[in-house]
Design a protein around this motif. Structure first.
Motif: not given
Length: 201
Positions: A128-152
């Protein structure tokens, strides 16, 4: 374009994703941590997720166990993935604990799960692509940070989504992966992060 695309494979190399996630958390998470605490965490992450793996990589390279930092051969991924899993386990047990950094704890726990899934796929003779594991995980985490802290963080999230596409295109241009391997890498990166968002959102 084919000359530019490979740059994204290096810019978003799996080794750097943990540092990017920590920077996203401290820059956009409205955390109450002091600068010395932030510096200490960043330094720990850099040492554990970049310097130590690179040291092991050159050791494996000297033994002929790997031939490229991209780990293009499926058989060469077993030891690096196992080492990465051990380092992530040490990180969440000793440094990034659930009591002190719950958001980062669940990010790294999800990363540990993704690493084990990637390791299982290696034993199944599938890369599997380790690069895609990393970039997609980072994207989901950033979305989570945005939702959790109500930051645009629309711009940051948009950039990361674009980065996912560019990294995928880069891996195809370099003949490093098939589309199927990219898709499975994305799934393995997204699902653990998305599942563990429940515990800290």
């Amino acid at each position: 374009m084919n000359k530019i695309l490979p740059l994204f494979s290096y810019l978003f190399h799996p080794l750097f994703i943990s540092v990017y996630a920590v920077l996203v958390f401290f820059f956009f998470g409205h955390s109450y941590f002091s600068y010395p605490q932030i510096y200490l965490v960043v330094i720990q992450i850099v040492i554990i997720t970049i310097f130590i793996p690179i040291t092991f990589y050159y050791f494996l390279l000297s033994l002929g166990k790997v031939d490229s930092v991209m780990l293009s051969q499926t058989s060469q991924r077993k030891i690096p993935l196992l080492i990465h899993a051990v380092l992530l386990f040490i990180l969440i047990k000793k440094s990034i604990t659930i009591a002190d950094f719950p958001e980062l704890y669940f990010f790294f726990l999800a990363s540990l799960i993704s690493t084990f899934l990637a390791l299982i796929m290696v034993f199944l003779k599938f890369k599997v692509s380790l690069h895609m594991i990393g970039t997609t995980a980072l994207t989901v985490f950033t979305i989570g940070v945005s939702l959790h802290y109500h930051t645009r963080l629309i711009v940051v999230i948009f950039i990361l989504i674009m980065a996912n596409g560019l990294v995928a295109s880069s891996r195809l241009a370099m003949n490093a992966h098939t589309r199927t391997e990219l898709v499975f890498g994305s799934i393995i990166g997204i699902l653990p992060q998305a599942a563990l968002l429940y515990f800290w959102l």
